[in-house]
Design a protein around this motif. Structure first.
Motif, short mmCIF file in Angstrom:
data_model
loop_
_atom_site.label_atom_id
_atom_site.label_comp_id
_atom_site.label_asym_id
_atom_site.label_seq_id
_atom_site.Cartn_x
_atom_site.Cartn_y
_atom_site.Cartn_z
N ILE A 20 -32.61 -44.71 -28.47
CA ILE A 20 -32.34 -43.73 -27.41
C ILE A 20 -30.86 -43.78 -27.02
N LEU A 21 -30.30 -44.98 -26.89
CA LEU A 21 -28.89 -45.11 -26.52
C LEU A 21 -27.97 -44.53 -27.59
N ILE A 22 -28.28 -44.81 -28.86
CA ILE A 22 -27.47 -44.29 -29.96
C ILE A 22 -27.55 -42.76 -30.01
N MET A 23 -28.75 -42.24 -29.82
CA MET A 23 -28.91 -40.77 -29.83
C MET A 23 -28.16 -40.15 -28.66
N ALA A 24 -28.26 -40.77 -27.48
CA ALA A 24 -27.68 -40.18 -26.27
C ALA A 24 -26.16 -40.24 -26.26
N PHE A 25 -25.59 -41.34 -26.78
CA PHE A 25 -24.15 -41.55 -26.65
C PHE A 25 -23.38 -41.43 -27.96
N CYS A 26 -24.08 -41.27 -29.09
CA CYS A 26 -23.38 -41.16 -30.38
C CYS A 26 -23.76 -39.88 -31.13
N ILE A 27 -25.04 -39.74 -31.44
CA ILE A 27 -25.47 -38.63 -32.29
C ILE A 27 -25.39 -37.28 -31.58
N ILE A 28 -26.01 -37.19 -30.41
CA ILE A 28 -26.02 -35.92 -29.67
C ILE A 28 -24.60 -35.47 -29.31
N PRO A 29 -23.71 -36.36 -28.83
CA PRO A 29 -22.33 -35.92 -28.54
C PRO A 29 -21.60 -35.36 -29.76
N ILE A 30 -21.90 -35.88 -30.96
CA ILE A 30 -21.26 -35.34 -32.16
C ILE A 30 -21.66 -33.88 -32.36
N PHE A 31 -22.94 -33.58 -32.22
CA PHE A 31 -23.41 -32.21 -32.39
C PHE A 31 -22.89 -31.32 -31.25
N MET A 32 -22.82 -31.86 -30.05
CA MET A 32 -22.26 -31.09 -28.93
C MET A 32 -20.79 -30.77 -29.17
N SER A 33 -20.04 -31.76 -29.68
CA SER A 33 -18.63 -31.52 -29.98
C SER A 33 -18.48 -30.47 -31.06
N GLY A 34 -19.37 -30.53 -32.07
CA GLY A 34 -19.35 -29.52 -33.12
C GLY A 34 -19.57 -28.12 -32.56
N TYR A 35 -20.49 -28.00 -31.62
CA TYR A 35 -20.76 -26.69 -31.01
C TYR A 35 -19.57 -26.23 -30.17
N PHE A 36 -19.06 -27.11 -29.30
CA PHE A 36 -17.96 -26.73 -28.41
C PHE A 36 -16.67 -26.44 -29.18
N SER A 37 -16.54 -26.98 -30.39
CA SER A 37 -15.33 -26.73 -31.18
C SER A 37 -15.23 -25.26 -31.59
N PHE A 38 -16.31 -24.53 -31.52
CA PHE A 38 -16.31 -23.09 -31.84
C PHE A 38 -16.25 -22.23 -30.58
N THR A 39 -15.92 -22.85 -29.46
CA THR A 39 -15.90 -22.12 -28.20
C THR A 39 -14.59 -22.32 -27.46
N SER A 40 -14.35 -21.45 -26.50
CA SER A 40 -13.26 -21.62 -25.54
C SER A 40 -13.90 -22.16 -24.27
N GLY A 51 -15.49 -18.55 -32.55
CA GLY A 51 -15.50 -18.73 -34.00
C GLY A 51 -14.56 -19.84 -34.45
N LEU A 52 -13.76 -19.54 -35.46
CA LEU A 52 -12.86 -20.53 -36.05
C LEU A 52 -11.47 -20.53 -35.40
N GLU A 53 -11.34 -19.91 -34.26
CA GLU A 53 -10.02 -19.78 -33.62
C GLU A 53 -9.41 -21.15 -33.31
N ASN A 54 -10.22 -22.08 -32.78
CA ASN A 54 -9.70 -23.41 -32.45
C ASN A 54 -9.21 -24.14 -33.69
N TYR A 55 -9.94 -24.01 -34.80
CA TYR A 55 -9.55 -24.68 -36.03
C TYR A 55 -8.28 -24.08 -36.61
N GLU A 56 -8.13 -22.77 -36.47
CA GLU A 56 -6.89 -22.12 -36.92
C GLU A 56 -5.70 -22.65 -36.13
N LYS A 57 -5.88 -22.81 -34.83
CA LYS A 57 -4.80 -23.32 -33.98
C LYS A 57 -4.48 -24.77 -34.33
N VAL A 58 -5.52 -25.55 -34.62
CA VAL A 58 -5.31 -26.97 -34.96
C VAL A 58 -4.42 -27.10 -36.19
N PHE A 59 -4.71 -26.30 -37.23
CA PHE A 59 -3.95 -26.41 -38.48
C PHE A 59 -2.55 -25.79 -38.36
#
Length: 292
Positions: A20-40, A51-59
């Motif tokens: 539960i701790l690993i899911m709450a503080f490691c796995i789920i945050p990774i997927f949340m970060s993946g989702y938020f990376s496509f958002t403003s 969309g990919l706007e954040n990734y375009e800015k990063v590169f």
């Protein structure tokens, strides 16, 4: 309920809290970060899909490019240095210092590991201070010019790497020491009978037997090095200029100073991708060496 089912249920109960701790503080945050990376997203307002706007800015961001370069240089300097030094020290203590003095030295070398990064960074800032710092005082004693260790673009990153190696060597030394002590003495006795020197024994017996431990040490070193933040932030704050800014520092600045959470998440996903790729390459390298 059968005995096997009871044992399986007990195993699940034992594992469940950690899961539960690993899911709450490691796995789920990774997927949340993946989702938020496509958002403003700036925390104050709901996330808006871009969309990919954040990734375009990063590169296209020169700040991220400098941070990636500095982080890569940091990894290339610290990982080999701390791996080699910890192995050499562990071998010396295992072969030459099997006494109370050796135990004392192992304890002393482990002290930097348990010291907090805040303490280590603060102490080394005083030691490396341009005016009145201990290291420059020693140089001046020998009539040598002072060095601007943390204020020069040529020495700032190297200085941080030296401190990181100093702090980590003790941890990896203990791992290597345990591995060396676990190698059968019969192998060394047989090698001595065949006329092998100490150096030949080290390269033909010790190193091959320590391959799994070396893999662990290198893997941990790479992961820790890519996550470097505290020492760089405390000692230089990313300066001078962008000479010591790292990817994690860039993520921190974007998220908690500029409130660009979506952009910060895109940088975090890029960092995750880099670490995964390097880990895959490392696995292939060690498997190839093992096959040989």
């Amino acid at each position: 309920m059968s005995r096997k089912k009871k044992e399986a249920l007990q195993g699940i109960i034992y594992v469940l809290p950690s899961f539960i701790l690993i899911m709450a503080f490691c796995i789920i945050p990774i997927f949340m970060s993946g989702y938020f990376s496509f958002t403003s997203y700036n925390i104050m307002t709901p996330p808006k899909f871009v969309g990919l706007e954040n990734y375009e800015k990063v590169f296209q961001d020169g700040y991220v490019a400098d941070a990636a370069k500095n982080t890569l240089l940091y990894v290339l300097m610290t990982v080999p240095a701390q791996t080699i030094l910890s192995l050499v020290f562990a071998a010396f203590l295992a072969y030459k210092m099997q006494n109370k003095t050796g135990g004392f030295l192992r304890s002393v070398m482990f002290i930097p590991v348990i010291a907090s990064a805040v303490t280590a960074g603060t102490i080394w800032r005083i030691i490396l201070n341009t005016e009145g710092g201990l290291l420059n005082n020693i140089l001046n004693f020998f009539h040598l010019d002072s060095v601007n260790w943390l204020g020069s673009t040529k020495t700032a990153l190297i200085s941080i790497c030296i401190v990181a190696v100093w702090k980590n060597v003790g941890y990896f030394l203990v791992i290597y020491y345990a591995g060396i002590m676990g190698i059968s003495k019969d192998l060394y006795e047989a090698a001595k009978v065949d006329g092998a020197t100490s150096i030949q024994q080290f390269f033909k017996i010790t190193l091959p037997m320590l391959k799994p431990i070396t893999y662990l040490v290198v893997t941990l070193g790479i992961i820790w090095s890519f996550q470097v933040f505290d020492l760089a932030y405390l000692m230089t704050g990313g300066g001078p200029g962008r000479a010591t800014v790292t990817l994690v520092m860039g993520i921190y600045n974007a998220a908690f100073k500029q409130y660009k959470m979506g952009y910060a998440c895109a940088m975090a996903m890029l960092l995750l991708l880099i670490v995964v790729i390097i880990n895959v390459i490392e696995n292939l390298f060690f498997k190839e060496r093992k096959g040989k």
